[in-house]
Design an enzyme around this catalytic site. Sequence first.
Site, PDB file in Angstrom:
ATOM      1  N   ARG A  91      -0.551  11.789  -2.482  1.00 48.29           N
ATOM      2  CA  ARG A  91      -0.559  10.358  -2.155  1.00 48.29           C
ATOM      3  C   ARG A  91       0.003   9.490  -3.275  1.00 48.29           C
ATOM      4  O   ARG A  91       0.459   8.383  -3.031  1.00 48.29           O
ATOM      5  CB  ARG A  91      -1.971   9.916  -1.798  1.00 48.29           C
ATOM      6  N   ASP A 107      -9.676  -6.296   5.921  1.00 54.11           N
ATOM      7  CA  ASP A 107      -9.408  -4.976   5.333  1.00 54.11           C
ATOM      8  C   ASP A 107      -9.097  -5.182   3.851  1.00 54.11           C
ATOM      9  O   ASP A 107      -8.700  -6.286   3.442  1.00 54.11           O
ATOM     10  CB  ASP A 107      -8.215  -4.305   6.035  1.00 54.11           C
TER      11      ASP A 107
END
Length: 275
Positions: free
Chosen positions: A36, A146
Amino acid sequence: MKAEITPQEYEAFKTFLQDACGILLGDNKQYLVKSRLRRILEENSLNSLGELLERLKRPGRSNLKEVVIDAMTTNETLWFRDNHPFRILQEKLLPEFAERKNNQPLRIWSAACSTGQEPYSVAMVTEEFRRNRPGRLRDVKIVATDISKSVLEVARRGEYEMLAIGRGLSPERQKQFFASSANGGWQIKPQIKSMVEFKELNLLERYLLGKFDVILCRNVLIYFSADLKKDILTRLHASLNPDGYLILGASESLNGLSHLYEMVQCHPGIIYRKK
Ligand SMILES: C[S@@+](CC[C@H](N)C(=O)[O-])C[C@H]1O[C@@H](n2cnc3c(N)ncnc32)[C@H](O)[C@@H]1O
């Protein structure tokens, strides 16, 4: 990432991530971290996780921390995920609030909304309810939050590729609530879009959003420690109006908080009422 991750670097990164966004990495997720973060390290000419951690400590206006959090969060979502929360809304909660609210505003919070499928699904169900019961629940406000700026950008745009549209959305709802857009995607119609307000919010920080009648906090607490989960669920309780409801993800439950929430069995599905 050129160098292997050392045990010290991995421990330090785990601490950074948990402090920044609550995500608790397992002991053997080095491969995940590597894959990632690879691009971020390359783009910043960093050779190791240690160098990244050093850079993150430097003061300045770099958005590196945000970019790392973005890369480490899982944003998987779909329309009407698990179905029953939306059935419960349509068949139980919206009728109940239509009676209770007497046309006062109904406030719903989608905490950890990812790219918008969850709050827009709530908006579609609400719109369908209103069509069947004209004059009821005229004032519904959905706040969707978020931690990740990049998912919020997608959500605010409200335009989705065919692949994303195909995940959970019926052809009838696609036809009713979306219009095809110039670049081959599908744009959510203004009547649904205008019901949802998107905001950036880290669930670890203070919630200054006011009180809600329904909170959906789904498929995010699974990434947190038991203590943090308890802390967030306690603060969500404080954000609910009296007799408000909390909806969790299918694999999530409340442990040790029965003094705050009462479990409501909905066949299928479970929701929690504020005590
Ligand atoms: C798997 S998605 C769930 C989306 C949606 N609720 C659903 O169930 O389909 C998890 C979301 O939680 C967000 N997230 C992770 N940590 C967070 C935090 N500390 N505060 C707010 N959002 C967070 C991620 O950015 C991601 O978009």
